[in-house]
Design an enzyme around this catalytic site. Structure first.
Site, PDB file in Angstrom:
ATOM      1  N   ASP A 153      59.448  -9.605  28.721  1.00  0.00           N
ATOM      2  CA  ASP A 153      59.241  -8.331  28.035  1.00  0.00           C
ATOM      3  C   ASP A 153      60.221  -7.319  28.631  1.00  0.00           C
ATOM      4  O   ASP A 153      60.021  -6.839  29.745  1.00  0.00           O
ATOM      5  CB  ASP A 153      57.806  -7.841  28.221  1.00  0.00           C
ATOM      6  CG  ASP A 153      56.774  -8.684  27.464  1.00  0.00           C
ATOM      7  OD1 ASP A 153      56.989  -9.904  27.336  1.00  0.00           O
ATOM      8  OD2 ASP A 153      55.761  -8.122  27.020  1.00  0.00           O
ATOM      9  N   LYS A 217      58.182  -4.834  20.390  1.00  0.00           N
ATOM     10  CA  LYS A 217      56.972  -4.361  21.070  1.00  0.00           C
ATOM     11  C   LYS A 217      56.986  -2.845  21.121  1.00  0.00           C
ATOM     12  O   LYS A 217      58.011  -2.230  21.417  1.00  0.00           O
ATOM     13  CB  LYS A 217      56.923  -4.975  22.475  1.00  0.00           C
ATOM     14  CG  LYS A 217      55.750  -4.548  23.335  1.00  0.00           C
ATOM     15  CD  LYS A 217      55.796  -5.290  24.667  1.00  0.00           C
ATOM     16  CE  LYS A 217      54.773  -4.766  25.660  1.00  0.00           C
ATOM     17  NZ  LYS A 217      54.837  -5.479  26.962  1.00  0.00           N
ATOM     18  N   LYS A 253      54.312  -6.837  18.812  1.00  0.00           N
ATOM     19  CA  LYS A 253      53.328  -6.673  19.877  1.00  0.00           C
ATOM     20  C   LYS A 253      53.047  -5.194  20.110  1.00  0.00           C
ATOM     21  O   LYS A 253      53.833  -4.504  20.745  1.00  0.00           O
ATOM     22  CB  LYS A 253      53.819  -7.320  21.178  1.00  0.00           C
ATOM     23  CG  LYS A 253      52.845  -7.159  22.356  1.00  0.00           C
ATOM     24  CD  LYS A 253      53.368  -7.831  23.608  1.00  0.00           C
ATOM     25  CE  LYS A 253      52.500  -7.546  24.822  1.00  0.00           C
ATOM     26  NZ  LYS A 253      53.003  -8.219  26.057  1.00  0.00           N
TER      27      LYS A 253
END
Length: 317
Positions: A153, A217, A253
């Protein structure tokens, strides 16, 4: 599998000018309409049977997260055990999608979830601010992957993005993607609460996907404004339209601020009504959360027994 290039829009990244022209040529976002649609979808009534399915689906989509300076190996091992078996009293409860930790805790997390379906995600690239030289960011990624991270991430350079230096952001994402190798999937964090406008969130979404993100995300969970239904809806529209143009599917996400089952189910409705059923799977949709899982388990128990369990039913993470 990780996203691969080239794709149908590869030519738009040929230069800074072509990339800028493409991103600023995206349709402007009707903020009022976007927020109204997100709010409307959030009022959908969910029947009991569908609610039970949605709760289990949401559990299977959680990236169970601990990203604190006080994290210890013991805390990470406990988190891993909870991810593998969220409810020790009920083996029918699904495992979570992943545990998400700092790079130095990847090896510990990997041991904790060994033999299960749970992935290990690691934040990287000088999370959460992203303020570091590219050499440091790439070293961060390579160490996490070497330790066994299944997913990375990363955070974008919001300063560069807001200054309009899109090619710098693009180049960093592609470099991180390369550092992930062939096994680790890449989630690109925009920190939507710092991007100021919905138009910027749309541009960041397309920029991340053009650079090879496997997921886009919303947030780090470390700022005042994190995932919102409106920003997530906008990103879901982007991945839907990106697949229509390129044939490449990219996950989404939302992270930060999603704490209750009611919230999670609202987001699942957004997924189904915007991107479609193909995204209703933890390979393509995740919740970045630490406390959400507990409420999902409590609601799951209530559906099964008709009553709420006591405070000792779930662990405090």
């Amino acid at each position: 599998m990780p996203t691969t290039a080239p794709h149908a829009l590869s030519d738009v990244t040929a230069s800074d000018s072509t990339l800028r022209r493409f991103l600023h040529g995206l349709p402007g976002v009707d903020a009022v309409g976007l927020e109204a649609r997100a709010a409307s979808l959030g009022t959908r009534s969910i029947k009991t049977t569908a609610k039970a399915f949605a709760i289990d689906l949401a559990i299977s989509m959680v990236d169970l997260t601990t990203l604190e300076g006080a994290d210890t190996p013991g805390k990470v091992r406990a988190l891993g055990a909870k991810a593998v078996r969220p409810d020790p009293t009920d083996r029918s409860a699904p495992a979570t999608a992943a545990v998400c930790v700092y790079p130095d805790m990847v090896a510990t997390a990997k041991e904790a979830v060994a033999g299960s379906t749970v992935k290990v995600a690691s934040v990287a690239t000088a999370f959460p601010a992203g303020r570091a030289p590219i050499s440091v960011k790439l070293a961060d990624v390579r160490e996490a992957v070497a330790a066994g991270a299944d997913e990375i991430d990363m955070v974008i350079d919001r300063g560069a993005f807001l200054a309009g230096n899109y090619m710098k952001v693009y180049d960093e994402i592609t470099a991180v993607k390369e550092a992930c190798g062939t096994d680790a999937r890449l989630k690109v964090i925009f920190e939507t609460g710092e991007l100021s406008t919905y138009d910027n969130i749309r541009r960041a979404s397309w920029l991340g996907m053009l650079a090879g993100a496997d997921f886009i995300k919303t947030s780090t969970g470390k700022v005042a404004v994190n995932a919102t239904p409106a920003s997530t809806l906008l990103m879901l529209e982007a991945v839907r339209d990106f697949r229509a143009q390129t044939g490449i599917q990219v996950g989404v996400k939302p992270a930060g601020g999603i704490r209750t089952s009611k919230d999670a189910i609202k987001f699942l409705v957004l997924v189904n009504e915007t991107a479609g059923e193909d995204w209703l799977d933890n390979h393509w949709f995740r919740f970045g959360a630490s406390s959400l899982l507990n409420d999902l388990l409590l609601q799951r128990q209530k559906l099964a027994t008709g009553r709420y369990s006591g405070p000792d039913y779930v662990t405090v993470d």
